[in-house]
Design an enzyme around this catalytic site. Structure first.
Site, PDB file in Angstrom:
ATOM      1  N   ARG A  96     -61.330  83.861  51.156  1.00 29.79           N
ATOM      2  CA  ARG A  96     -59.882  83.119  51.065  1.00 29.79           C
ATOM      3  C   ARG A  96     -58.912  83.280  52.155  1.00 29.79           C
ATOM      4  O   ARG A  96     -58.458  82.302  52.547  1.00 29.79           O
ATOM      5  CB  ARG A  96     -59.416  83.553  49.711  1.00 29.79           C
ATOM      6  CG  ARG A  96     -59.979  83.144  48.654  1.00 29.79           C
ATOM      7  CD  ARG A  96     -60.057  81.574  48.344  1.00 29.79           C
ATOM      8  NE  ARG A  96     -60.951  81.118  47.178  1.00 29.79           N
ATOM      9  CZ  ARG A  96     -62.008  80.593  47.282  1.00 29.79           C
ATOM     10  NH1 ARG A  96     -62.629  80.317  48.579  1.00 29.79           N
ATOM     11  NH2 ARG A  96     -62.879  80.261  46.461  1.00 29.79           N
ATOM     12  N   GLU A  99     -60.351  81.025  54.661  1.00 30.03           N
ATOM     13  CA  GLU A  99     -59.857  79.849  54.443  1.00 30.03           C
ATOM     14  C   GLU A  99     -58.565  79.550  54.679  1.00 30.03           C
ATOM     15  O   GLU A  99     -58.307  78.381  55.162  1.00 30.03           O
ATOM     16  CB  GLU A  99     -60.273  79.599  52.778  1.00 30.03           C
ATOM     17  CG  GLU A  99     -59.874  78.079  52.427  1.00 30.03           C
ATOM     18  CD  GLU A  99     -60.092  77.933  50.973  1.00 30.03           C
ATOM     19  OE1 GLU A  99     -60.730  76.870  50.493  1.00 30.03           O
ATOM     20  OE2 GLU A  99     -59.586  79.001  50.172  1.00 30.03           O
ATOM     21  N   SER A 122     -48.864  91.000  67.599  1.00 30.16           N
ATOM     22  CA  SER A 122     -49.780  92.026  67.684  1.00 30.16           C
ATOM     23  C   SER A 122     -50.403  92.577  66.434  1.00 30.16           C
ATOM     24  O   SER A 122     -49.860  92.674  65.420  1.00 30.16           O
ATOM     25  CB  SER A 122     -48.895  93.289  68.266  1.00 30.16           C
ATOM     26  OG  SER A 122     -49.776  94.508  68.235  1.00 30.16           O
TER      27      SER A 122
END
Length: 156
Positions: A96, A99, A122
């Site tokens: 996920r 995604e 960073s």
């Protein structure tokens, strides 16, 4: 002296042993982190092989989890970081995030660059937090905060 790893086998075995002990002792990640004076996200990442722990934290974790004799030493080494495995992640939770970046990555890039200019966020000077909040429509929501220092690109 600081040491760096160049392969992942030792830290992977150590992570498995640590998680097995965590489960056997019925500890939470927060309870483990409480023995280190570090954040739960950093300690969890370190135990799972993504960061080195300072000596005192490494010894506290190794002692609490009753890990093998060399565990504190290995927990202090700089790990070889990189992909969890080749290709697209298959674990549903990790997928996920993959995604989300596939869908929102260009949006995040556009908004960050518009607000900050050319540069990066960073992952070294970084904080991570996960919180559970009530969803007004019922159920629960996860609030994930990624807090990284902005590093501008410098012409040279």
């Amino acid at each position: 002296m600081t040491h760096a790893e160049f392969e992942t086998t030792v830290r992977e075995r150590l992570a498995v042993a640590a998680v097995e002990s965590k489960i056997r002792k019925d500890l939470t990640w927060q309870e483990i982190a409480d023995h280190t004076d570090l954040s739960v996200a950093f300690v969890t990442a370190a135990i799972l092989g993504r960061h080195p722990l300072p000596a005192s934290a490494a010894h506290a974790v190794a002692d609490l989890l009753e890990l093998e004799e060399d565990a504190a030493m290995w927990l202090q080494t700089i790990p070889l970081r990189g992909p969890l495995s080749g290709g697209i992640p298959t674990d549903p939770t990790i997928y996920r995030f993959h995604e989300m970046i596939q869908v929102y990555g260009t949006t995040l890039k556009a908004l960050i660059h518009e607000q900050f200019g050319d540069g990066i966020i960073s992952a070294i000077n970084f904080r991570l937090d996960v919180a559970k909040v009530a969803d007004p429509d019922g159920g629960e929501r996860a609030v994930i905060t990624l807090d990284g220092k902005y590093l501008p690109t410098k012409p040279f």
